[in-house]
Design a protein around this motif. Structure first.
Motif, PDB file in Angstrom:
ATOM      1  N   LEU A 347      45.906  52.588  49.153  1.00  0.00           N
ATOM      2  CA  LEU A 347      46.651  52.835  47.925  1.00  0.00           C
ATOM      3  C   LEU A 347      46.892  54.330  47.725  1.00  0.00           C
ATOM      4  O   LEU A 347      47.960  54.743  47.258  1.00  0.00           O
ATOM      5  CB  LEU A 347      45.899  52.252  46.734  1.00  0.00           C
ATOM      6  N   ALA A 348      45.906  55.152  48.073  1.00  0.00           N
ATOM      7  CA  ALA A 348      46.071  56.602  47.944  1.00  0.00           C
ATOM      8  C   ALA A 348      47.156  57.117  48.889  1.00  0.00           C
ATOM      9  O   ALA A 348      47.939  58.006  48.527  1.00  0.00           O
ATOM     10  CB  ALA A 348      44.742  57.304  48.225  1.00  0.00           C
ATOM     11  N   ALA A 349      47.211  56.572  50.114  1.00  0.00           N
ATOM     12  CA  ALA A 349      48.238  56.992  51.068  1.00  0.00           C
ATOM     13  C   ALA A 349      49.629  56.637  50.549  1.00  0.00           C
ATOM     14  O   ALA A 349      50.574  57.429  50.656  1.00  0.00           O
ATOM     15  CB  ALA A 349      47.985  56.333  52.419  1.00  0.00           C
ATOM     16  N   ALA A 350      49.776  55.443  49.964  1.00  0.00           N
ATOM     17  CA  ALA A 350      51.068  55.047  49.399  1.00  0.00           C
ATOM     18  C   ALA A 350      51.438  55.929  48.217  1.00  0.00           C
ATOM     19  O   ALA A 350      52.598  56.317  48.031  1.00  0.00           O
ATOM     20  CB  ALA A 350      51.021  53.580  48.979  1.00  0.00           C
ATOM     21  N   SER A 351      50.448  56.271  47.403  1.00  0.00           N
ATOM     22  CA  SER A 351      50.693  57.135  46.247  1.00  0.00           C
ATOM     23  C   SER A 351      51.133  58.529  46.677  1.00  0.00           C
ATOM     24  O   SER A 351      52.001  59.138  46.047  1.00  0.00           O
ATOM     25  CB  SER A 351      49.427  57.234  45.397  1.00  0.00           C
ATOM     26  N   ALA A 352      50.551  59.030  47.759  1.00  0.00           N
ATOM     27  CA  ALA A 352      50.895  60.372  48.227  1.00  0.00           C
ATOM     28  C   ALA A 352      52.356  60.453  48.629  1.00  0.00           C
ATOM     29  O   ALA A 352      53.039  61.460  48.385  1.00  0.00           O
ATOM     30  CB  ALA A 352      50.002  60.761  49.396  1.00  0.00           C
ATOM     31  N   GLU A 353      52.878  59.392  49.244  1.00  0.00           N
ATOM     32  CA  GLU A 353      54.288  59.377  49.628  1.00  0.00           C
ATOM     33  C   GLU A 353      55.190  59.453  48.396  1.00  0.00           C
ATOM     34  O   GLU A 353      56.205  60.147  48.385  1.00  0.00           O
ATOM     35  CB  GLU A 353      54.594  58.109  50.428  1.00  0.00           C
ATOM     36  N   GLN A 354      54.814  58.741  47.342  1.00  0.00           N
ATOM     37  CA  GLN A 354      55.622  58.751  46.127  1.00  0.00           C
ATOM     38  C   GLN A 354      55.535  60.088  45.410  1.00  0.00           C
ATOM     39  O   GLN A 354      56.519  60.566  44.849  1.00  0.00           O
ATOM     40  CB  GLN A 354      55.162  57.633  45.199  1.00  0.00           C
ATOM     41  N   ALA A 355      54.351  60.715  45.444  1.00  0.00           N
ATOM     42  CA  ALA A 355      54.159  61.977  44.715  1.00  0.00           C
ATOM     43  C   ALA A 355      54.895  63.139  45.356  1.00  0.00           C
ATOM     44  O   ALA A 355      55.157  64.145  44.693  1.00  0.00           O
ATOM     45  CB  ALA A 355      52.672  62.293  44.626  1.00  0.00           C
ATOM     46  N   ASP A 356      55.226  63.022  46.642  1.00  0.00           N
ATOM     47  CA  ASP A 356      55.917  64.119  47.320  1.00  0.00           C
ATOM     48  C   ASP A 356      57.251  64.443  46.661  1.00  0.00           C
ATOM     49  O   ASP A 356      57.755  65.569  46.771  1.00  0.00           O
ATOM     50  CB  ASP A 356      56.142  63.757  48.795  1.00  0.00           C
ATOM     51  N   SER A 357      57.846  63.464  45.987  1.00  0.00           N
ATOM     52  CA  SER A 357      59.158  63.676  45.379  1.00  0.00           C
ATOM     53  C   SER A 357      59.072  64.322  43.996  1.00  0.00           C
ATOM     54  O   SER A 357      60.096  64.661  43.415  1.00  0.00           O
ATOM     55  CB  SER A 357      59.893  62.335  45.274  1.00  0.00           C
ATOM     56  N   ASP A 358      57.862  64.486  43.471  1.00  0.00           N
ATOM     57  CA  ASP A 358      57.700  65.062  42.124  1.00  0.00           C
ATOM     58  C   ASP A 358      56.695  66.197  42.179  1.00  0.00           C
ATOM     59  O   ASP A 358      55.481  65.974  42.181  1.00  0.00           O
ATOM     60  CB  ASP A 358      57.236  63.985  41.150  1.00  0.00           C
ATOM     61  N   PRO A 359      57.150  67.441  42.203  1.00  0.00           N
ATOM     62  CA  PRO A 359      56.223  68.582  42.323  1.00  0.00           C
ATOM     63  C   PRO A 359      55.404  68.829  41.067  1.00  0.00           C
ATOM     64  O   PRO A 359      54.474  69.640  41.089  1.00  0.00           O
ATOM     65  CB  PRO A 359      57.161  69.758  42.613  1.00  0.00           C
ATOM     66  N   GLU A 360      55.715  68.157  39.959  1.00  0.00           N
ATOM     67  CA  GLU A 360      55.027  68.386  38.704  1.00  0.00           C
ATOM     68  C   GLU A 360      53.751  67.568  38.560  1.00  0.00           C
ATOM     69  O   GLU A 360      53.063  67.677  37.542  1.00  0.00           O
ATOM     70  CB  GLU A 360      55.974  68.082  37.539  1.00  0.00           C
ATOM     71  N   ILE A 361      53.451  66.714  39.522  1.00  0.00           N
ATOM     72  CA  ILE A 361      52.271  65.849  39.405  1.00  0.00           C
ATOM     73  C   ILE A 361      51.638  65.669  40.778  1.00  0.00           C
ATOM     74  O   ILE A 361      52.349  65.575  41.786  1.00  0.00           O
ATOM     75  CB  ILE A 361      52.668  64.474  38.812  1.00  0.00           C
ATOM     76  N   ILE A 362      50.313  65.679  40.823  1.00  0.00           N
ATOM     77  CA  ILE A 362      49.636  65.459  42.092  1.00  0.00           C
ATOM     78  C   ILE A 362      49.577  63.958  42.381  1.00  0.00           C
ATOM     79  O   ILE A 362      49.771  63.127  41.485  1.00  0.00           O
ATOM     80  CB  ILE A 362      48.206  66.043  42.097  1.00  0.00           C
ATOM     81  N   ALA A 363      49.324  63.629  43.614  1.00  0.00           N
ATOM     82  CA  ALA A 363      49.186  62.221  43.987  1.00  0.00           C
ATOM     83  C   ALA A 363      47.955  61.627  43.317  1.00  0.00           C
ATOM     84  O   ALA A 363      47.008  62.334  42.946  1.00  0.00           O
ATOM     85  CB  ALA A 363      49.073  62.092  45.501  1.00  0.00           C
ATOM     86  N   LEU A 364      47.970  60.327  43.142  1.00  0.00           N
ATOM     87  CA  LEU A 364      46.805  59.639  42.594  1.00  0.00           C
ATOM     88  C   LEU A 364      45.601  59.858  43.496  1.00  0.00           C
ATOM     89  O   LEU A 364      45.684  59.666  44.708  1.00  0.00           O
ATOM     90  CB  LEU A 364      47.086  58.142  42.476  1.00  0.00           C
ATOM     91  N   THR A 365      44.502  60.257  42.905  1.00  0.00           N
ATOM     92  CA  THR A 365      43.264  60.389  43.664  1.00  0.00           C
ATOM     93  C   THR A 365      42.609  59.021  43.807  1.00  0.00           C
ATOM     94  O   THR A 365      42.949  58.068  43.090  1.00  0.00           O
ATOM     95  CB  THR A 365      42.298  61.338  42.953  1.00  0.00           C
ATOM     96  N   VAL A 366      41.650  58.924  44.716  1.00  0.00           N
ATOM     97  CA  VAL A 366      40.920  57.676  44.893  1.00  0.00           C
ATOM     98  C   VAL A 366      40.216  57.278  43.601  1.00  0.00           C
ATOM     99  O   VAL A 366      40.221  56.109  43.197  1.00  0.00           O
ATOM    100  CB  VAL A 366      39.921  57.805  46.053  1.00  0.00           C
ATOM    101  N   ALA A 367      39.610  58.244  42.920  1.00  0.00           N
ATOM    102  CA  ALA A 367      38.916  57.941  41.676  1.00  0.00           C
ATOM    103  C   ALA A 367      39.881  57.440  40.604  1.00  0.00           C
ATOM    104  O   ALA A 367      39.573  56.494  39.858  1.00  0.00           O
ATOM    105  CB  ALA A 367      38.177  59.183  41.174  1.00  0.00           C
ATOM    106  N   GLU A 368      41.078  58.045  40.520  1.00  0.00           N
ATOM    107  CA  GLU A 368      42.057  57.608  39.522  1.00  0.00           C
ATOM    108  C   GLU A 368      42.611  56.226  39.864  1.00  0.00           C
ATOM    109  O   GLU A 368      42.845  55.403  38.970  1.00  0.00           O
ATOM    110  CB  GLU A 368      43.185  58.632  39.422  1.00  0.00           C
ATOM    111  N   ILE A 369      42.820  55.962  41.143  1.00  0.00           N
ATOM    112  CA  ILE A 369      43.285  54.636  41.557  1.00  0.00           C
ATOM    113  C   ILE A 369      42.263  53.573  41.159  1.00  0.00           C
ATOM    114  O   ILE A 369      42.612  52.508  40.634  1.00  0.00           O
ATOM    115  CB  ILE A 369      43.544  54.614  43.077  1.00  0.00           C
ATOM    116  N   ARG A 370      40.995  53.849  41.399  1.00  0.00           N
ATOM    117  CA  ARG A 370      39.959  52.883  41.025  1.00  0.00           C
ATOM    118  C   ARG A 370      39.925  52.699  39.510  1.00  0.00           C
ATOM    119  O   ARG A 370      39.746  51.571  39.010  1.00  0.00           O
ATOM    120  CB  ARG A 370      38.604  53.347  41.546  1.00  0.00           C
ATOM    121  N   ARG A 371      40.121  53.762  38.761  1.00  0.00           N
ATOM    122  CA  ARG A 371      40.139  53.658  37.306  1.00  0.00           C
ATOM    123  C   ARG A 371      41.291  52.766  36.838  1.00  0.00           C
ATOM    124  O   ARG A 371      41.131  51.912  35.959  1.00  0.00           O
ATOM    125  CB  ARG A 371      40.258  55.062  36.705  1.00  0.00           C
TER     126      ARG A 371
END
Length: 419
Positions: A347-371
């Motif tokens: 899930l983190a790897a998929a999130s990182a791909e999506q976050a690359d298009s938005d420089p204003e936000i970091i990708a979801l971390t593992v801890a945030e994904i679990r939350r």
């Protein structure tokens, strides 16, 4: 869970395994059979305990499925295999493989088990893909009574930590894991068999070694200690490179490399120096083809990924929360924890791909994904009667255990008086 469903012979352990993995991903504080059973709505922990002890399923086959899934998601030709061990602090002498030994978990000699792990790191992510339990030679491998009590298979003999690493690396390569490099700390860098295995397979390596390691320079004419060699390097020869991002920014060090090759081989001694403290680290390097310095630096820096994986595994999915003593239980719990961690990794790897298009936000971390998983997917409202039932069950079991403990102590004291 559908990926591993065929590894369970019956529907009941298959359902229990799904509830177990959900529990590992849940917000339950301690991931023990008791707490996971309570969360799953069970009346007692017996199903969870059977899953780890006697149910029919193959933990190694599940491990293979987890590795295959992770490679599908993270595989890259320049992937790096990282091997390292972590300690699991234990009380008593009954847990398989336990003895007083040094563990980096505590930073000192403690009563502990030690697991050797293999991680895979690529530009797409990082994950744990294999595990082995280290079995000390004299206190366990040569003690048939302890082996039998812990259920250690007869075919399991003593293996050093580098030997366990070689087993896992061979299994990964035989299974087609795409790899360009391997790295590890001094325990593994000191093993010539590991280096030979990697060279035979055509896998480059950057392996840490101690300051007393001797290498040949000047086309093999000079044998010198690596720390003495570092003292002879002119200031102008040190180059500043980052070995990867850290919590406080790029991890910049000064680096130097010296060829140690004979007959045109691509061998180097890589030296890292902390520009603030002057602390040195040394690495033996080999590659089947010429590479620039920055490539070796990047591989060396990737070794810290496995330390972060240990921290994430213990903090997010309870990698060290198990309360099993036997060989089978240890491997089953660790494998299911690796599966839970793989869910977060993918899930983190998929999130990182999506976050690359938005420089204003970091990708979801593992801890945030679990939350978020716990908020939207894994939340299980349980009736008050269930919570009260478990409160009664726990306190009854604890009272029974306390009485048994007192009776054993009284019996032991009485037998000593008779003697």
């Amino acid at each position: 869970m559908a990926r591993v469903a065929d590894r369970f012979a019956r529907a009941e352990p298959r359902r229990t395994a799904a509830a177990f993995v959900e529990g590992l991903l849940s917000s339950v504080e301690r991931k023990t059979c008791w707490s996971l059973a309570e969360r799953a709505g069970h009346g007692d922990p017996q199903a969870m305990q059977r899953l780890l002890r006697t149910a029919l399923w193959d933990a190694d086959a599940v491990r293979d499925d987890v590795r295959a899934w992770l490679v599908e998601q993270l595989g890259h030709p320049e992937g790096v295999l990282i091997t390292d061990e972590t300690g699991f602090l234990k009380k008593g002498l009954g847990s398989v493989g336990v003895q007083r030994q040094y563990t980096g978990t505590a930073g000192r000699v403690e009563n502990a088990q030690v697991g050797v792990f293999l991680a895979y790191v690529s530009p797409l992510g990082r994950a744990l893909i294999d595990r082995r339990l280290y079995l000390p030679e004299t206190t366990w491998c040569e003690r048939h009574d302890r082996r039998a009590a812990a259920g250690v298979p007869d075919q399991v003999g003593f293996a050093t930590k580098p030997a366990l690493a070689r087993q896992m690396i061979a299994a990964a390569l035989d299974d087609g894991v795409p790899v360009g490099w391997a790295t590890g700390d001094e325990v593994y860098g000191a093993d010539p068999g590991l280096r030979a295995d990697l060279e035979q397979r055509g896998v480059g390596y950057v392996l840490a070694v101690g300051c007393d390691r001797r290498v040949t320079v000047n086309d093999g004419r000079t044998l010198v200690r690596v720390d003495e060699l570092a003292d002879r390097i002119p200031t102008a020869e040190w180059q500043r490179h980052s070995c990867g991002p850290g919590a406080k920014g790029p991890r910049d060090y000064l680096w130097a490399w010296i060829t140690t090759s004979l007959h045109g081989e691509h061998r180097w001694l890589l030296i890292r120096r902390n520009h603030s403290t002057g602390e040195l680290a040394f690495y033996l390097c080999w590659s089947p083809k010429p590479v620039p310095l920055h490539t070796l630096v990047t591989v060396a820096g990737s070794r810290w990924s496995i330390e972060e994986l240990f921290q994430t595994g213990k903090g997010q999915v309870g990698l060290d929360h198990y309360q099993v003593r036997g060989w089978t239980g240890w491997h089953r719990f660790i494998t299911l924890a690796m599966l839970a961690l793989a869910v977060l990794t993918v899930l983190a790897a998929a999130s990182a791909e999506q976050a690359d298009s938005d420089p204003e936000i970091i990708a979801l971390t593992v801890a945030e994904i679990r939350r978020l998983l716990n908020a939207f997917v894994l939340a299980l409202p349980l009736p008050p009667a269930h919570t009260l039932h478990w409160s009664t069950w726990r306190r009854t079991s604890q009272a029974r255990a306390r009485r048994s403990h007192y009776q054993r102590r009284l019996s032991h004291h009485a037998s000593r008086q008779v003697k």
